[in-house]
Scaffold this active site. Structure first.
Site, short mmCIF file in Angstrom:
data_model
loop_
_atom_site.label_atom_id
_atom_site.label_comp_id
_atom_site.label_asym_id
_atom_site.label_seq_id
_atom_site.Cartn_x
_atom_site.Cartn_y
_atom_site.Cartn_z
N CYS A 90 -4.31 -1.06 3.12
CA CYS A 90 -4.26 -1.20 1.65
C CYS A 90 -5.66 -1.10 1.09
O CYS A 90 -6.53 -1.91 1.43
CB CYS A 90 -3.63 -2.53 1.27
SG CYS A 90 -3.66 -2.81 -0.53
N CYS A 244 -4.04 2.64 -6.71
CA CYS A 244 -3.65 2.54 -5.30
C CYS A 244 -4.68 3.23 -4.42
O CYS A 244 -4.87 4.46 -4.50
CB CYS A 244 -2.26 3.11 -5.04
SG CYS A 244 -1.70 2.91 -3.32
#
Length: 323
Positions: A90, A244
């Protein structure tokens, strides 16, 4: 009555939260030689902690979390979780963890760090001024395009590009799903994205590099060219407020493979709330005919609070979802 305490520091990266668990997790639930093994052990023996801290009433439908763990392979080990499960990598979470731990003095004020994630080792560059982290950049694990597939959505053919960038993404043009990314209501993206993910995973190809089966975890809806916009839907319908990090890596890889982005050329990707990540491809190589990129993405995170969460043994509603 017995009470268990969990200590966290929370951040946001471009608007997307990361709840970083600093204390309260029993050491034996994090046993393992690698960060991936430690994550898998935690998932098998202490998944209730994830649910407790990510889901209501302490968390919410779009909460995201990270757990720093020991490692002998890097300066820091960390794995990632959300309301629905775990991810191998992530970007926004990594930026948040590094920012928080450096500003708290739990990582040294050094410009370069190496972080071990379940996806592999990630090199990180930190910009610090007067004890404040101004920006964090990470060079992600190898990223590449797996395949382009076409699935039907409401009887209409939709093209999805499957990209690996630490997680598997299905990248799709927003208009092909009947939504736009220039409005204020990003929730319009959720149901079409989840339906697309189900359809893609029904026919997902094998990974062309590893040969393993592909399971898409996130759908990235895209729009724009010179100034890219994106909306990433993951978990059970969570929306990433940021552009993101791994999703940006997927976009960079696609742009390069399509001939639209040269090595070293920088591009900015904007997320649903208007925050932006900057990225570029640092280098490429070819693995058995597949172009593999090394994407670099940078962004800024801020600490939003320090928390002590309690779990009482007689609290029957300590963690629950509405679905």
């Amino acid at each position: 009555m017995e009470r268990t305490e969990f200590i966290t520091v929370d951040t946001h990266t471009g608007g997307e939260p990361t709840r970083i668990v600093l204390d309260g997790i029993e050491a034996d639930t994090l046993a393992g030689e690698t960060v991936r093994e430690r994550r898998d052990r935690f998932a098998a023996t202490a998944d209730g902690v994830r649910k407790l801290l990510m889901q209501e009433p302490r968390g919410h439908a779009d909460m995201f979390g990270a757990v720093p763990v020991p490692t002998d392979r890097a300066d820091l080990g960390v794995f990632f979780m959300d309301t629905d499960g775990y991810l191998d990598m992530c970007g926004h979470g990594l930026i948040g963890v590094v920012t928080a731990l450096v500003e708290r003095g739990e990582l040294p004020e050094t410009r370069e760090l190496t972080v071990e994630t379940p996806a592999g080792l990630v090199d990180v560059t930190v910009e610090i001024a007067d004890g404040v982290v101004r920006r964090v950049a990470f060079e992600n694990v190898d990223s590449y395009v797996c395949e382009t597939i076409t699935v039907e959505q409401d009887g209409i053919p939709v093209e999805a590009r499957i990209v690996y960038s630490g997680n598997y993404f299905a990248v799709v043009d927003a208009e092909s799903l009947g939504v736009t990314l220039d409005g204020e209501d990003a929730t319009q993206c959720i149901e079409p994205a989840l339906a697309l993910r189900r359809a893609v995973n029904d026919v997902a190809p094998d990974d062309p590099v590893t040969g393993s089966s592909v399971t898409v975890s996130a759908v990235e809806l895209t729009a724009g060219s010179d100034s890219d916009r994106s909306c990433v839907v993951f978990a059970d319908g969570s929306i990433d407020r940021s552009p993101c990090g791994t999703g940006t890596c997927a976009r960079l890889t696609l742009h390069h493979v399509d001939g639209d982005l040269a090595v070293g050329e920088r591009v900015e990707v904007t997320g649903p709330v208007g925050s932006a990540f900057e990225g570029y491809i640092s280098e490429t190589n070819v693995d058995d005919g597949v172009t593999v990129t090394s994407p670099v993405v940078s962004g800024t995170a801020h600490i939003t609070g320090d928390h002590t969460f309690y779990r009482d043994d007689d609290d029957t509603l300590g963690s629950f979802t509405l679905t």
